[in-house]
Each structure stands twice: as C-alpha cells, then as structure tokens.
Design a protein around this motif. Structure first.
Motif, PDB file in Angstrom:
ATOM      1  N   SER A  80       0.828  -1.203   0.000  1.00  0.00           N
ATOM      2  CA  SER A  80       0.000   0.000   0.000  1.00  0.00           C
ATOM      3  C   SER A  80       0.865   1.256   0.000  1.00  0.00           C
ATOM      4  CB  SER A  80      -0.950  -0.015   1.196  1.00  0.00           C
ATOM      5  OG  SER A  80      -0.234  -0.073   2.402  1.00  0.00           O
ATOM      6  N   ARG A  81       2.034   1.183   0.614  1.00  0.00           N
ATOM      7  CA  ARG A  81       2.939   2.341   0.615  1.00  0.00           C
ATOM      8  C   ARG A  81       3.413   2.643  -0.802  1.00  0.00           C
ATOM      9  NH1 ARG A  81       7.574   0.736   2.992  1.00  0.00           N
ATOM     10  NH2 ARG A  81       8.944   1.333   1.340  1.00  0.00           N
ATOM     11  N   LYS A  82       3.742   1.597  -1.553  1.00  0.00           N
ATOM     12  CA  LYS A  82       4.194   1.804  -2.932  1.00  0.00           C
ATOM     13  C   LYS A  82       3.056   2.324  -3.811  1.00  0.00           C
ATOM     14  CE  LYS A  82       8.159  -1.234  -3.020  1.00  0.00           C
ATOM     15  NZ  LYS A  82       8.853  -2.321  -3.702  1.00  0.00           N
ATOM     16  N   LEU A  83       1.822   1.890  -3.527  1.00  0.00           N
ATOM     17  CA  LEU A  83       0.676   2.409  -4.263  1.00  0.00           C
ATOM     18  C   LEU A  83       0.530   3.902  -3.995  1.00  0.00           C
ATOM     19  CD1 LEU A  83      -1.885   2.218  -5.982  1.00  0.00           C
ATOM     20  CD2 LEU A  83      -3.109   1.509  -3.901  1.00  0.00           C
ATOM     21  N   GLU A  84       0.612   4.270  -2.744  1.00  0.00           N
ATOM     22  CA  GLU A  84       0.499   5.682  -2.379  1.00  0.00           C
ATOM     23  C   GLU A  84       1.592   6.503  -3.058  1.00  0.00           C
ATOM     24  OE1 GLU A  84       1.023   8.284   1.636  1.00  0.00           O
ATOM     25  OE2 GLU A  84      -0.169   6.447   1.811  1.00  0.00           O
ATOM     26  N   GLN A  85       2.813   5.984  -3.086  1.00  0.00           N
ATOM     27  CA  GLN A  85       3.914   6.688  -3.744  1.00  0.00           C
ATOM     28  C   GLN A  85       3.664   6.829  -5.240  1.00  0.00           C
ATOM     29  OE1 GLN A  85       7.196   4.197  -2.579  1.00  0.00           O
ATOM     30  NE2 GLN A  85       7.610   5.368  -0.715  1.00  0.00           N
ATOM     31  N   ALA A  86       3.210   5.754  -5.890  1.00  0.00           N
ATOM     32  CA  ALA A  86       2.943   5.788  -7.330  1.00  0.00           C
ATOM     33  C   ALA A  86       1.824   6.780  -7.637  1.00  0.00           C
ATOM     34  CB  ALA A  86       2.587   4.401  -7.837  1.00  0.00           C
ATOM     35  N   GLN A  87       0.773   6.771  -6.834  1.00  0.00           N
ATOM     36  CA  GLN A  87      -0.331   7.705  -7.046  1.00  0.00           C
ATOM     37  C   GLN A  87       0.120   9.141  -6.828  1.00  0.00           C
ATOM     38  OE1 GLN A  87      -3.231   5.921  -4.367  1.00  0.00           O
ATOM     39  NE2 GLN A  87      -4.389   5.115  -6.115  1.00  0.00           N
ATOM     40  N   THR A  88       1.009   9.362  -5.884  1.00  0.00           N
ATOM     41  CA  THR A  88       1.524  10.703  -5.635  1.00  0.00           C
ATOM     42  C   THR A  88       2.344  11.198  -6.820  1.00  0.00           C
ATOM     43  OG1 THR A  88       1.530  10.372  -3.242  1.00  0.00           O
ATOM     44  CG2 THR A  88       2.973  12.102  -4.100  1.00  0.00           C
ATOM     45  N   VAL A  89       3.194  10.340  -7.359  1.00  0.00           N
ATOM     46  CA  VAL A  89       4.008  10.717  -8.521  1.00  0.00           C
ATOM     47  C   VAL A  89       3.103  11.047  -9.707  1.00  0.00           C
ATOM     48  CG1 VAL A  89       5.668   9.864 -10.230  1.00  0.00           C
ATOM     49  CG2 VAL A  89       6.071   9.466  -7.801  1.00  0.00           C
ATOM     50  N   PHE A  90       2.113  10.183  -9.954  1.00  0.00           N
ATOM     51  CA  PHE A  90       1.203  10.397 -11.082  1.00  0.00           C
ATOM     52  C   PHE A  90       0.412  11.692 -10.906  1.00  0.00           C
ATOM     53  CE2 PHE A  90      -2.765   9.829 -13.433  1.00  0.00           C
ATOM     54  CZ  PHE A  90      -2.291   9.475 -14.675  1.00  0.00           C
ATOM     55  N   SER A  91      -0.183  11.871  -9.731  1.00  0.00           N
ATOM     56  CA  SER A  91      -1.008  13.066  -9.516  1.00  0.00           C
ATOM     57  C   SER A  91      -0.161  14.337  -9.527  1.00  0.00           C
ATOM     58  CB  SER A  91      -1.824  12.953  -8.225  1.00  0.00           C
ATOM     59  OG  SER A  91      -1.006  12.816  -7.099  1.00  0.00           O
ATOM     60  N   SER A  92       1.075  14.269  -9.051  1.00  0.00           N
ATOM     61  CA  SER A  92       1.955  15.448  -9.112  1.00  0.00           C
ATOM     62  C   SER A  92       2.260  15.823 -10.558  1.00  0.00           C
ATOM     63  CB  SER A  92       3.261  15.192  -8.364  1.00  0.00           C
ATOM     64  OG  SER A  92       3.023  15.055  -6.995  1.00  0.00           O
ATOM     65  N   ALA A  93       2.553  14.810 -11.372  1.00  0.00           N
ATOM     66  CA  ALA A  93       2.798  15.078 -12.787  1.00  0.00           C
ATOM     67  C   ALA A  93       1.567  15.703 -13.429  1.00  0.00           C
ATOM     68  CB  ALA A  93       3.199  13.796 -13.513  1.00  0.00           C
ATOM     69  N   MET A  94       0.396  15.175 -13.129  1.00  0.00           N
ATOM     70  CA  MET A  94      -0.833  15.726 -13.699  1.00  0.00           C
ATOM     71  C   MET A  94      -1.073  17.151 -13.202  1.00  0.00           C
ATOM     72  SD  MET A  94      -2.119  13.588 -15.852  1.00  0.00           S
ATOM     73  CE  MET A  94      -3.741  14.317 -16.053  1.00  0.00           C
ATOM     74  N   ARG A  95      -0.861  17.391 -11.913  1.00  0.00           N
ATOM     75  CA  ARG A  95      -1.087  18.748 -11.375  1.00  0.00           C
ATOM     76  C   ARG A  95      -0.194  19.785 -12.058  1.00  0.00           C
ATOM     77  NH1 ARG A  95      -2.017  15.900  -6.321  1.00  0.00           N
ATOM     78  NH2 ARG A  95      -4.056  16.521  -5.539  1.00  0.00           N
ATOM     79  N   TRP A  96       0.997  19.380 -12.436  1.00  0.00           N
ATOM     80  CA  TRP A  96       1.934  20.286 -13.105  1.00  0.00           C
ATOM     81  C   TRP A  96       1.781  20.231 -14.627  1.00  0.00           C
ATOM     82  CZ3 TRP A  96       4.405  24.124 -10.916  1.00  0.00           C
ATOM     83  CH2 TRP A  96       4.572  24.091  -9.534  1.00  0.00           C
ATOM     84  N   SER A  97       0.742  19.551 -15.103  1.00  0.00           N
ATOM     85  CA  SER A  97       0.504  19.394 -16.545  1.00  0.00           C
ATOM     86  C   SER A  97       1.696  18.756 -17.237  1.00  0.00           C
ATOM     87  CB  SER A  97       0.151  20.746 -17.194  1.00  0.00           C
ATOM     88  OG  SER A  97      -0.951  21.337 -16.549  1.00  0.00           O
ATOM     89  N   ASP A  98       2.380  17.868 -16.527  1.00  0.00           N
ATOM     90  CA  ASP A  98       3.524  17.128 -17.080  1.00  0.00           C
ATOM     91  C   ASP A  98       2.986  15.795 -17.605  1.00  0.00           C
ATOM     92  OD1 ASP A  98       5.890  15.841 -17.696  1.00  0.00           O
ATOM     93  OD2 ASP A  98       6.548  15.637 -15.611  1.00  0.00           O
ATOM     94  N   TYR A  99       2.393  15.858 -18.778  1.00  0.00           N
ATOM     95  CA  TYR A  99       1.733  14.684 -19.332  1.00  0.00           C
ATOM     96  C   TYR A  99       2.735  13.595 -19.716  1.00  0.00           C
ATOM     97  CZ  TYR A  99      -2.007  18.059 -19.353  1.00  0.00           C
ATOM     98  OH  TYR A  99      -2.921  19.005 -18.962  1.00  0.00           O
TER      99      TYR A  99
END
Length: 139
Positions: free
Chosen positions: A27-46
């Motif tokens: 679950s920790r790795k899931l949280e990390q992966a989701q954080t990386v993905f959502s951060s990229a999306m928030r910065w419009s880093d498609y």
C-alpha cells in the motif's frame, strides 16, 4: 515525556510495515505511485504521467506527437482525488476530478475519470492501467 510514546508508536509502525507489504502488493508503494502520477498531472507534465502508465498499454497504444500536443494545450487547474477501492482482481480504482484550462481560449472545464492501478509482482511496483484522462470525451 512525549518521546517514549512517540518512539513506541514509531516502533509499532516499523513492525507493521512488512505485513502491509506482504498483504497485497504494498500500500505504501501504491500511495507513492499515485503521488508521482497526480503530481505530474497537477503540473501538466503529461509525459511524466505517461511514464507511470503500464508499459504494455504504452506499447499497445503509444502516445502520438499530435495527442501530446493536444494535452499540452491544456493547463491543469485542479486535481481532486477520491478514495481507493479494490476490484476482485486486485486492481485499485480511484475516482478523480480534474479541472483543465485551454491555454488558447482560457475556457475552463471539469472532467471526471477513474484511475486504475495494477500491482506488477515482477517489477514490484504499481502501474496506472487506464492511461491518461480523455479530456475530449463527448466533444
């Protein structure tokens, strides 16, 4: 005085971590992966978000230059995640609402979509298997 309860809590958390890892793909790795993905999306880093998409999907449906150019016309203004839910096959689903602004027209709209996450036991990581959100669906 507060040090002993804090240390005890930290020690108990360390003891629980191996159990969380073994109990379904980290679950920790899931949280990390989701954080990386959502951060990229928030910065419009498609392109950065695309690297979190399952390699099998990236190979089957590569992101073309035209598609990337369309994404780059959009600026993410908000990214609100819902909670995680687990499907029978172990896939984790998370509902997301994304606010996007067209850089050319300055028109803003909101799009809802579902992220789907798959645990890869070989790579020992989570992959996003739904791809990037379709901001043009229904248009």
């Amino acid at each position: 005085m507060r040090t002993i309860p804090t240390l005890l809590l930290a020690w108990l958390m360390l003891l629980a971590m191996p159990h969380a890892e073994a109990a379904g793909g980290s679950s920790r790795k899931l949280e990390q992966a989701q954080t990386v993905f959502s951060s990229a999306m928030r910065w419009s880093d498609y392109e950065g978000a695309w690297q979190m998409v399952d390699p099998a999907l990236r190979e089957a449906q590569p992101l073309t230059d035209l598609q990337l150019e369309r994404y780059n016309q959009l600026q993410v203004s908000s990214y609100r995640e819902g909670g995680n839910g687990e499907l029978e096959d172990g896939t984790v689903v998370r509902s997301v609402e994304v606010g996007v602004i067209n850089r050319h027209t300055q028109a803003e709209r909101s799009v809802r979509y579902q992220e789907k996450w798959r645990w890869d036991p070989k790579a020992k990581r989570w992959w996003q298997v739904a791809g990037l959100p379709d901001f043009w669906e229904g248009k």
